[in-house]
Design a protein around this motif. Structure first.
Motif, PDB file in Angstrom:
ATOM      1  N   CYS A 174      17.145 -21.850  63.297  1.00  0.00           N
ATOM      2  CA  CYS A 174      18.133 -22.620  62.526  1.00  0.00           C
ATOM      3  C   CYS A 174      17.811 -22.538  61.042  1.00  0.00           C
ATOM      4  O   CYS A 174      16.671 -22.777  60.636  1.00  0.00           O
ATOM      5  CB  CYS A 174      18.108 -24.066  62.988  1.00  0.00           C
TER       6      CYS A 174
ATOM      7  N   CYS B 121      14.512 -27.723  59.172  1.00  0.00           N
ATOM      8  CA  CYS B 121      13.924 -29.069  59.071  1.00  0.00           C
ATOM      9  C   CYS B 121      12.450 -29.021  59.492  1.00  0.00           C
ATOM     10  O   CYS B 121      12.125 -28.437  60.532  1.00  0.00           O
ATOM     11  CB  CYS B 121      14.675 -30.051  59.959  1.00  0.00           C
TER      12      CYS B 121
ATOM     13  N   CYS C 149      11.665 -30.366  63.002  1.00  0.00           N
ATOM     14  CA  CYS C 149      12.492 -29.866  64.107  1.00  0.00           C
ATOM     15  C   CYS C 149      11.660 -29.632  65.372  1.00  0.00           C
ATOM     16  O   CYS C 149      10.609 -28.992  65.321  1.00  0.00           O
ATOM     17  CB  CYS C 149      13.167 -28.563  63.704  1.00  0.00           C
TER      18      CYS C 149
END
Ligand code: SF4
Length: 314
Positions: free
Chosen positions: A33, A37, A40
């Motif tokens: 992704c 983040c 994550c």
């Protein structure tokens, strides 16, 4: 660098319905992704410290998904599909590859309801498609009595403090931009709300910060706010726990002993902490007149008004 890969399956069936999101399936158009983040849960040596580097496009995903949806639809096995559970369905690469859009077109064709949680503004591109799904999806029998729509759309907000989110969620839209997206989805008539998951211990879980998030959700018209704790996995350099603790070391080292007390060697905060977080968020949500679940209390107990039925499809 984006890789292409072939997959043999793309529609994952959950063992049971997710009690928060009402989902029974998930699909992930991408592996990894670009929101990147630090906390994550999919982080780990498989993806590397920068998940964007390990990102893969599931190039045959649409062909496989169509087969799998057709098989489930023939058996009447309808259920909400989480589009993007281990990736953000609208991360940067979606603009070019449009795999999420292709998946939504298939979900519309086979009339599956969808749940999406995103940190991106790009979901607005698919509003018309999502409207058709919302109106035409077939719900599982018990949900037909409780919910008469086929799209549930959330934006994910871990903190309203942009100084924090700039570091923790470097590839995502700002919290304000996400809330503005949710506001626009509400204006388009969707069932939409905020996933305050994860809420960050000592950073966004204080009464003041939680109130900031909940009041902002209310101000932007959210139907619901879901508040959940932070999980921190792994021990390797590229795993979420060491990465997050390194962030704390730079951002506010005084919090390190607090996190040590809360997590120790565990990946989850203790149940007592989660109970308190739930109590705090429910109290504040009542104050701001916003519910803490997707279904209303009335919908949780409703008994009538079935929506569409399978026979309408075939
Ligand atoms: S948006 Fe979700 S899937 Fe993407 S990096 Fe962040 S937490 Fe992970």
């Amino acid at each position: 660098m984006v890789h292409q890969k072939q997959v043999s399956s793309v529609l994952n069936k959950h063992k049971q319905r997710d009690s928060w999101f009402l989902t029974e399936y998930s699909v992930n158009p991408y592996e990894g992704c670009s929101c990147n983040c630090l906390y994550c849960y999919i982080r780990g040596s498989k993806y590397g410290e920068n998940m964007e580097d390990g990102l893969a496009i599931k190039s045959n995903a649409l062909k496989i998904l169509e087969k799998q949806l057709l098989a489930r639809a023939k058996k009447g096995q309808y259920g909400f599909v989480a589009v993007g559970s281990a990736t953000d369905a609208y991360m940067h690469h979606e603009d070019k590859w449009k795999l999420t859009q292709g998946m939504l077109e298939l979900l519309l064709k086979y009339r599956f309801p969808v749940f999406i949680s995103t940190k991106s503004t790009s979901i607005l591109r698919d509003v018309e498609l999502l409207k058709q799904i919302d109106q035409g999806a077939i719900l599982p029998d018990d949900l037909k009595r409780k919910l008469n729509r086929g799209a549930i759309l959330s934006v994910s907000v871990s903190s309203m403090n942009q100084k924090i989110t700039n570091i923790l969620e470097p590839g995502a839209a700002t919290p304000e931009e996400r809330l503005e997206v949710m506001h626009q989805l509400k204006q388009q008539g969707f069932l939409a709300g905020v996933n305050a998951i994860p809420t960050l211990p000592f950073l966004s879980d204080t009464e003041e910060e939680l109130e900031r998030t909940i009041s902002a959700a209310k101000k932007h018209g959210a139907d619901y706010i879901l508040v959940g704790g932070l999980t921190l996995f792994g021990k390797e350099r590229a795993d979420s726990k060491p990465l997050y603790l390194n962030f704390l070391k730079r951002y506010d080292p005084a919090l390190l002993p607090e996190y040590e007390r809360l997590y120790g060697t565990n990946f989850f905060p203790p149940k007592k902490y989660l109970r308190k977080l739930k109590e705090k968020s429910e109290l504040l949500s009542r104050r701001y007149n916003i519910r803490t679940s997707i279904l209303t209390e009335h919908e949780e107990t409703a008994n009538g008004n079935p929506a569409s039925t399978q026979s309408e499809l075939f």
